[in-house]
Design a protein around this motif. Sequence first.
Motif: not given
Length: 231
Positions: A16-18, A36-44, A83-85, A155-157, A187-189
């Motif tokens: 479970q991530v979220l 932070p990295n791995g928090a689940g932002k992309t998963t959301l 999406p990311e990337g 995701d991650e503009l 956003e990471q920034d």
Amino acid sequence: MMLEVRKLSAGYGRVQVLWDIDLSVGEREIVALVGPNGAGKTTLLRTLSGVIRMRGGTAEFRGRSLGDRSIEQIVDLGIAHVPEGRRLFAGLTVRANLLLGGWRTKNTDLDRVIELFPPLEPRLEQVAGSLSGGEQQMCAIARGLMSQPELMMIDELSLGLAPLIVDEILARLPDIAAAGTSVLLVEQDVDAALSVAERAYVLETGQVTLSGKAGVLLADKRIQESYLGIA
Ligand SMILES: Nc1ncnc2c1ncn2[C@@H]1O[C@H](COP(=O)(O)OP(=O)(O)OP(=O)(O)O)[C@@H](O)[C@H]1O
Ligand SMILES: [Mg+2]
């Protein structure tokens, strides 16, 4: 609110991530999702766009449940996911990428997205894989806008882009929102994200740990210490 997420949980396989995510996005609003990295932002974002199934809780877009809908049905409801990337079709021209973005809604009008991102105009016949990073992100956002969405999730503009280009792209978001497309920005920034957003959520190890008006969060000691490098 346009998007209402309540107690949403999701994950991959046995992991479970979220956990119990509550989040909303209003009309013409820019909302940042940081953490932070791995928090689940992309998963959301992947859960909201139908790429992965939610396991608990609810997500409603204009009162319609997203839970049992396919990716295509969610696009048809008016949600676009950048999406990311970026995931452009690298071998196709910018024009073809943009037209594919408008395919489901039969939108072929490139003028509006070119007006938002003028650097794309001289690149229309160039293959997307040969664009600079900043132009690729413009193309990805423009492709998302071609479906004329009411909500765009980005995701991650800023990933891999120079600060000046990031600022140039972020500066377009208020125009996009004012024209009727709300933005959920991952956003990471954190500084940049909170500067352009009206509200923000902080996601840490799959849970919302802080949320509120962006200006308030920018001044929050925990945000300053953890994300802005201010001791
Ligand atoms: N396809 C997958 N299968 C299994 N676990 C995954 C998968 N994708 C992501 N995860 C895990 O889910 C957790 C959340 O990842 P996610 O990509 O959502 O985080 P993120 O907040 O977007 O991070 P980043 O800032 O690095 O992009 C991580 O622990 C990750 O390892
Ligand atoms: Mg991510």
